[in-house]
Design a protein around this motif. Structure first.
Motif, mmCIF file in Angstrom:
data_model
loop_
_atom_site.group_PDB
_atom_site.id
_atom_site.type_symbol
_atom_site.label_atom_id
_atom_site.label_comp_id
_atom_site.label_asym_id
_atom_site.label_seq_id
_atom_site.Cartn_x
_atom_site.Cartn_y
_atom_site.Cartn_z
ATOM 1 N N ASP A 20 -26.509 -18.877 -50.452
ATOM 2 C CA ASP A 20 -27.124 -19.527 -51.085
ATOM 3 C C ASP A 20 -28.139 -20.810 -51.628
ATOM 4 O O ASP A 20 -27.374 -21.636 -52.394
ATOM 5 C CB ASP A 20 -28.224 -18.546 -52.322
ATOM 6 N N HIS A 57 -30.475 -22.490 -53.562
ATOM 7 C CA HIS A 57 -31.961 -22.320 -55.436
ATOM 8 C C HIS A 57 -32.770 -23.488 -55.612
ATOM 9 O O HIS A 57 -32.040 -24.715 -55.578
ATOM 10 C CB HIS A 57 -31.110 -21.636 -56.332
ATOM 11 N N LEU A 58 -34.074 -23.891 -55.247
ATOM 12 C CA LEU A 58 -34.439 -24.583 -55.457
ATOM 13 C C LEU A 58 -35.187 -24.992 -56.518
ATOM 14 O O LEU A 58 -36.389 -23.670 -57.519
ATOM 15 C CB LEU A 58 -36.187 -24.993 -54.576
ATOM 16 N N SER A 118 -39.541 -25.099 -57.343
ATOM 17 C CA SER A 118 -40.331 -24.687 -56.558
ATOM 18 C C SER A 118 -39.324 -22.695 -57.193
ATOM 19 O O SER A 118 -40.715 -21.854 -56.789
ATOM 20 C CB SER A 118 -40.852 -24.641 -55.513
ATOM 21 N N ARG A 119 -38.584 -23.033 -57.896
ATOM 22 C CA ARG A 119 -37.702 -21.089 -58.112
ATOM 23 C C ARG A 119 -37.855 -21.380 -57.391
ATOM 24 O O ARG A 119 -38.176 -19.608 -57.526
ATOM 25 C CB ARG A 119 -39.259 -21.396 -59.630
ATOM 26 N N ARG A 120 -37.510 -20.674 -56.274
ATOM 27 C CA ARG A 120 -37.037 -20.189 -54.989
ATOM 28 C C ARG A 120 -35.769 -20.040 -54.453
ATOM 29 O O ARG A 120 -34.875 -21.014 -54.383
ATOM 30 C CB ARG A 120 -37.583 -20.670 -53.782
ATOM 31 N N THR A 121 -34.894 -18.703 -53.692
ATOM 32 C CA THR A 121 -34.054 -18.865 -53.913
ATOM 33 C C THR A 121 -34.015 -18.606 -52.161
ATOM 34 O O THR A 121 -34.541 -18.083 -51.738
ATOM 35 C CB THR A 121 -33.264 -17.982 -54.196
ATOM 36 N N ILE A 122 -32.933 -19.422 -51.254
ATOM 37 C CA ILE A 122 -32.875 -19.192 -49.903
ATOM 38 C C ILE A 122 -31.836 -18.880 -49.544
ATOM 39 O O ILE A 122 -30.733 -19.573 -49.898
ATOM 40 C CB ILE A 122 -34.027 -19.961 -49.094
ATOM 41 N N LEU A 151 -34.427 -24.148 -44.842
ATOM 42 C CA LEU A 151 -35.267 -24.712 -45.640
ATOM 43 C C LEU A 151 -36.763 -24.088 -44.908
ATOM 44 O O LEU A 151 -37.462 -23.745 -45.439
ATOM 45 C CB LEU A 151 -35.051 -25.579 -45.786
ATOM 46 N N ALA A 155 -37.809 -20.632 -44.348
ATOM 47 C CA ALA A 155 -38.683 -20.449 -45.567
ATOM 48 C C ALA A 155 -39.783 -20.772 -45.912
ATOM 49 O O ALA A 155 -40.374 -21.341 -46.991
ATOM 50 C CB ALA A 155 -37.610 -20.677 -46.681
ATOM 51 N N VAL A 185 -40.700 -24.264 -46.071
ATOM 52 C CA VAL A 185 -40.750 -25.628 -46.329
ATOM 53 C C VAL A 185 -40.212 -26.941 -46.116
ATOM 54 O O VAL A 185 -40.024 -26.242 -44.509
ATOM 55 C CB VAL A 185 -39.327 -25.395 -47.404
#
Length: 317
Positions: free
Chosen positions: A233, A235-236, A239-243, A255, A258, A260
């Motif tokens: 995983d 975590h950005l 932007s508080r996103r998890t990909i 990325l 998703a 990005v």
């Protein structure tokens, strides 16, 4: 001409060179001329399939002053992650693609007294744009192309007649090339350039250094393969996103999938355009850009080829 963003191009022609090699010719959609590409330049080709997008970098094989078309040669690889399969089996004349501006990470050394070009298999491609530039400069050069015997004729046809300056070495058993005979007893000021499998490029560098060549005279185009690995995983932080990065994806591809749009250029771990700050987690470095000290520090990652040793990474993105 300054190109901002990508350029829409049409597939003008596709030529089969061998069972695994095809040449693709692109023309601008608007009928204009392409930017001047320096010898050894590559472009990033964006291919849009029905379910996913590929962005792959390929060396231009057209002469630097060829601006009415760009050409690339692509090998269809059995372990293709999709790009070469799409180019060989799906793309057809008339289709559109997006091309980046040409970029050069493998320039000709302007002050060299002599140039020795060593290619391995499809690693010949950047040298196809070197040759007309070296001839135009009146430079002293020689090219040695190492390949399987059944591909030797294909590469000879690509290279044409260069009056004894080009030699194609076909091998039945893929035995290591005799690099000592190529690199020994060369005058000071000679530069060597290698492009092809990592093993060949390593052997060229090791042989040249052993024979006393200065490191600054040894050049290689080190595009690391974008291989998969253990899923993880990312975590950005901003932007508080998890990909999730799957086993078959690169971090960069995950990325992009998703939505990005991180920066990238060579997509082979050679240029550093995709480097991202790491806030937490342990990167698995596969690039040729970061120093050993930078890799040990673990504060940056080349998203196009590197992955994670830890279960997750936190990026400052």
């Amino acid at each position: 001409m300054i190109l901002d963003g990508t350029l829409s191009a049409r597939v003008a022609d596709i030529e089969t060179l061998s069972p695994t090699l095809k040449r693709f010719r692109f023309a601008r959609e608007d009928g204009g001329r392409f930017p001047v590409a320096p010898p050894g330049a590559h472009v990033q080709v964006t291919l849009r399939g029905p379910e996913r997008v590929w962005r792959n970098a390929y060396s231009l094989v057209t002469p630097p002053d060829q601006r009415d078309r760009y050409e690339i040669i692509v090998r269809r690889v059995a372990t293709s992650r999709g790009g070469s399969h799409f180019l060989h089996d799906v793309l057809k004349a008339g289709d559109t693609v997006e091309l980046s501006a040409p970029a050069s990470l493998f320039p000709i050394a302007s002050l060299a007294r002599r140039h020795i070009l060593i290619g391995g298999g499809i690693g010949l491609t950047p040298f196809l744009s070197y040759l007309p530039a070296l001839r135009a400069r009146g430079a002293a050069f020689e090219l040695h192309q190492f390949c399987a015997e059944d591909e030797a004729e294909t590469f000879r046809n690509l290279l044409g007649d260069h009056e004894g300056t080009v030699e194609v070495h076909g091998s039945k058993d893929r035995s290591p090339p005799d690099l000592d005979s190529v690199l020994a007893d060369r005058p000071l000021g000679t530069h060597v350039y290698a492009c092809g499998p990592e093993g060949l490029m390593d052997a060229v560098a090791e042989t040249a250094l052993r024979l006393g060549w200065p490191a600054c005279s040894i050049h290689r185009e080190s595009f690391a393969p974008a291989a998969g690995g253990k899923p993880f995983d990312v975590h950005l932080a901003k932007s508080r996103r998890t990909i999730r990065v799957s086993a078959a994806q690169t971090l960069l591809e995950a990325l992009e999938t998703a939505g990005v749009e991180p920066p990238s250029l060579c997509r082979g771990g050679a240029c550093g355009a995709c480097l991202m700050p790491v806030l937490d987690g342990e990167p698995e470095h596969r690039d040729h850009v970061l120093s050993q000290a930078e890799k040990a520090a673990g504060r940056m990652i080349a998203t196009c080829v590197s992955r994670a040793k830890s279960e997750s990474l936190v990026l400052d993105l």
